[in-house]
Design an enzyme around this catalytic site. Structure first.
Site, PDB file in Angstrom:
ATOM      1  N   GLN A 276      97.899  52.440  61.936  1.00 35.54           N
ATOM      2  CA  GLN A 276      99.195  51.825  61.618  1.00 35.54           C
ATOM      3  C   GLN A 276     100.314  52.772  62.040  1.00 35.54           C
ATOM      4  OE1 GLN A 276     100.757  49.385  59.312  1.00 35.54           O
ATOM      5  NE2 GLN A 276     102.675  50.495  59.276  1.00 35.54           N
ATOM      6  N   THR A 277     101.285  52.259  62.764  1.00 33.04           N
ATOM      7  CA  THR A 277     102.420  53.105  63.103  1.00 33.04           C
ATOM      8  C   THR A 277     103.684  52.266  63.266  1.00 33.04           C
ATOM      9  OG1 THR A 277     103.289  54.705  64.720  1.00 33.04           O
ATOM     10  CG2 THR A 277     101.878  52.966  65.573  1.00 33.04           C
ATOM     11  N   ARG A 278     104.818  52.895  62.949  1.00 30.34           N
ATOM     12  CA  ARG A 278     106.113  52.284  63.219  1.00 30.34           C
ATOM     13  C   ARG A 278     106.967  53.259  64.035  1.00 30.34           C
ATOM     14  NH1 ARG A 278     107.710  54.891  58.180  1.00 30.34           N
ATOM     15  NH2 ARG A 278     109.936  55.304  58.373  1.00 30.34           N
TER      16      ARG A 278
ATOM     17  N   HIS B 203     103.086  60.328  69.820  1.00 33.46           N
ATOM     18  CA  HIS B 203     103.193  61.641  70.449  1.00 33.46           C
ATOM     19  C   HIS B 203     101.799  62.269  70.512  1.00 33.46           C
ATOM     20  CE1 HIS B 203     107.492  61.125  70.313  1.00 33.46           C
ATOM     21  NE2 HIS B 203     107.469  60.989  68.999  1.00 33.46           N
TER      22      HIS B 203
ATOM     23  N   HIS C 132      99.689  62.386  67.340  1.00 29.70           N
ATOM     24  CA  HIS C 132      99.119  61.100  66.959  1.00 29.70           C
ATOM     25  C   HIS C 132      97.856  60.801  67.775  1.00 29.70           C
ATOM     26  CE1 HIS C 132     103.521  60.458  65.964  1.00 29.70           C
ATOM     27  NE2 HIS C 132     102.927  60.292  64.802  1.00 29.70           N
TER      28      HIS C 132
END
Length: 691
Positions: free
Chosen positions: A314-316, A320, A323
């Site tokens: 999950q990311t918003r 980079h 991550h």
């Protein structure tokens, strides 16, 4: 809660199996009929029902009607349905074994029937299709015609996100917007009334005027912002919620510094509607259409490529290098394939827009092994609810076919509260997820805080570096990254990919090249317009960007001439100013606004509108009410004192003094040029203009 195993005894499991099967096939039968079908007395039935309810296998509700023998209704919970499946398999396996034994006794040979597990090959739960709320194409065409005559509600952007995930199964087991009973249960216990785990209220908030025109059982059409009918809803519940309680229970505090609490109190409608939804068509997305998948489309993809274990990230934020390393490690730890599943609905105000983020994801997707990694976009309206949000995200990813989920440090945290402290502890989300992961059916992979070790030229988990005193540890925070982007400074390759930095620089050029808004606020007669005019001239003298003055009186004349001076109309006037300022800012210009803008919540809304595209600089012209009254050339204060002007700011209507303005300007005994120069110095210190 009673353990289901406590019901087990020599005949207990068969009895429980017969009960659950009977309640599932004949939920409306009387107790007497149920007892007869199961083959037990009424007294034994009541005991068994209580045990099943205590175990969370069935839900008991009151049933209206004159027949005292049918005072209660019984239904299987999600847990009860799963237990029924288990007991069914167990019953069939035992009966097959008994048949095989009898066949051997009578014939002296085996029956030849294959074992049950070879005859029934149930698809893995994460790969099997899940229920959707859409009707068939043919039914949808008929329903569209019928729905055209229904009372309509135009959905907000957040409601469209919620409706899409309701209809496509992303919010399974929900069948519509929560009823009042389910809402209260979710707020208090994180469960629906049937016992199913569900931590987030999914409600249709509407205006009091709209709600007052509806009757129980009435169907309404749900339309997008272009007027397209997406679904119909049968309104079963219509109530005014206790929003303060919702804020405390769901978000941990009734604090407007939390974006979702601010939305709850200042944007959401005052009345909630609940009831089942019938899906007609999914919302139209014109962007990244090939990257958008429903839960069943993802499950079908996983089946096709043979992915039995999938870990979701999950990311918003843009991806980079840290991550990337994190996701690699998570996939290895879970021995699973990787789904990058970013949120492209509504996130936290001030986040990088999803168009830029998706371009960043696509730019680095080839850094991942194509055979083990995929990306799909999730149209979710985040609430930034920390621990509850983590559980919610896990359930949503389970519905999308994932078996594992990465939960980060301070997962979905909104930042600082009004006291300057974090809303949630750094590991609260992980703790709550861990508590429920067995019931959820999806495993957590802990987020590791990754840092760069210069001597080894690699990212490592910060808490696993044993020689940290002898190595150089490098890290760039989100705040530092934004500063470097704003000032055009170097962003090292060990931190991010050049492709990502290039995309970010397109959207976020150095601040001296961005548009911005200067927003003056203060009493009538405080000097706002005069300073704003002086500032406009100075900025035009400098050149480089177009400058637009949105003075209160000018806007009233040209943009809001039909509005009065009620609170509602004044708010609308300020929101119009904010909209125009945000468009100017988005297109690289400078907007100077000089309204009174007495209400803090409205100023905050304007700030959020503008900060999507550039800087918002609030300037409080802090002239005292006495000085403003002394300067009053139009005689407005005198008329207000005499009661001839109603709702006059500072006299008969309040003014919320800005608490966190970027600049406070005192105008008494200070000339206009000096005041305008103070603003220029502030803009220079923020990097918005060059020295």
């Amino acid at each position: 809660m009673t353990d289901p195993a406590s019901i087990s005894n020599p005949d207990g499991e068969d009895l429980l199996f017969r009960l659950l099967r009977q309640l599932d096939t004949a939920p409306d039968a009387s107790q007497r009929a149920t007892a007869a079908a199961v083959g037990i007395s009424l007294g034994r039935l009541n005991t068994l029902l209580r045990q099943a309810a205590d175990s969370g296998l069935i839900a008991i509700s009151a049933r209206p009607g004159p027949d005292k023998r049918q005072r209660f209704a019984y239904s299987l919970t999600t847990r009860g349905a799963a237990e029924k499946v288990r007991l069914t398999d167990q019953f069939l396996a035992r009966k097959l074994a008994e048949y095989n034994a009898l066949h051997a006794e009578l014939t002296g040979s085996a029956s030849g029937l294959p074992p049950l597990k070879h005859r029934t090959n149930p698809m893995q739960s994460n790969l099997a299709p899940i229920p959707e709320l859409y009707v068939s194409y043919e039914s949808a065409q008929k329903l569209k015609v019928e729905a055209a005559d229904l009372v309509s509600w135009d959905l907000t952007p957040r409601q469209i996100c919620d409706l899409e995930l309701l209809m496509n199964g992303g919010f399974n087991p929900l069948k519509g917007f929560l009823t009042e009973a389910d809402y209260n249960s979710v707020v208090d216990t994180m469960r629906l009334t049937d016992g199913s785990l569900w931590p987030m209220p999914i409600t249709l908030d509407v205006s009091e005027d709209f709600a007052s025109k509806l009757e129980a059982g009435q169907d309404i059409a749900l339309r997008d912002q272009e007027g397209v009918i997406l679904a119909t809803m049968t309104v079963t519940d219509n109530w005014v919620p206790n929003k303060a309680k919702e804020a405390e229970k769901v978000f941990g505090a009734d604090d407007d510094a939390h974006p979702a609490v601010n939305y709850l109190h200042n944007t959401a409608g005052k009345v909630y509607l609940g009831g089942p939804v019938t899906g007609i068509q999914q919302p139209v997305h014109y962007d990244f259409r090939a990257r958008r998948d429903t839960p069943n489309e993802l499950r079908a993809y996983f089946r096709k490529v043979g992915w039995n274990k999938v870990v979701a990230f999950q990311t918003r934020n843009p991806l980079h290098r840290a991550h990337q390393e994190l996701t690699f490690r998570a996939a290895r730890e879970a021995q699973a394939n990787l789904l990058i599943h970013p949120v492209v609905g509504m996130t936290k105000p001030g986040d990088v827009d999803h168009f830029t983020r998706v371009r960043c994801y696509e730019a680095v997707l080839d850094k991942y092994p194509a055979a083990t990694t995929s990306m799909s976009l999730l149209n979710l309206a985040m609430r930034m609810a920390g621990p509850r949000e983590a559980v919610w995200h896990g359930l949503i990813r389970k519905n999308h076919g994932c078996t594992h989920f990465i939960v980060g440090r301070d997962h979905a945290g909104p930042g600082k509260n009004s006291a300057g402290e974090d809303f949630y502890g750094p590991y609260d989300a992980q703790d709550l997820f861990r508590e429920f992961q067995g019931e959820m059916g999806i495993e957590m992979v802990d987020f590791k805080h990754m840092v760069y070790v210069q001597e080894r030229a690699q990212y490592e988990p910060a808490d696993e570096i044993e020689d940290k005193d002898n190595v150089t540890i490098l890290n760039i925070s989100g705040t530092e990254l934004r500063r470097r982007l704003a000032e055009g400074l170097e962003i090292p390759e060990w931190f991010s990919f050049p492709e990502v930095v290039a995309e970010l620089r397109k959207t976020k050029p150095p601040r001296a090249q961005q548009g911005f808004t200067v927003f003056f606020t203060g009493f009538s007669g405080s000097g706002k317009s005069t300073i704003a005019n002086a500032l406009m001239v100075k900025l035009m003298e400098m050149g480089g960007r177009p400058v637009t003055l949105l003075d209160g009186d000018i806007v009233r004349k040209n943009l809001s001439s039909e509005l009065g001076f009620s609170k509602e109309h004044r708010d609308l006037n300020i929101r119009r100013i904010g909209y125009v300022a945000s468009e100017i800012t988005k297109n690289g210009g400078i907007a100077i606004c000089a309204p009174i803008a007495p209400y803090a919540t409205t100023r905050r809304a304007v700030r959020e509108d503008v900060e999507q595209f550039g800087a918002f600089v609030e300037v409080h012209v802090a002239t005292s009410i006495e000085e403003c009254e002394r300067r009053d050339r139009k005689g407005l204060y005198k008329l207000a004192r005499e009661g001839k002007i109603k709702e006059f700011t500072g006299i008969s209507d309040p003014y919320d003094v800005p608490q966190n303005a970027e600049l406070v300007v005192e105008t008494e005994n200070v000339d206009v040029d000096n005041c305008a120069h103070q603003v220029l110095l502030k803009l220079e210190s923020m990097g918005l203009i060059k020295a």
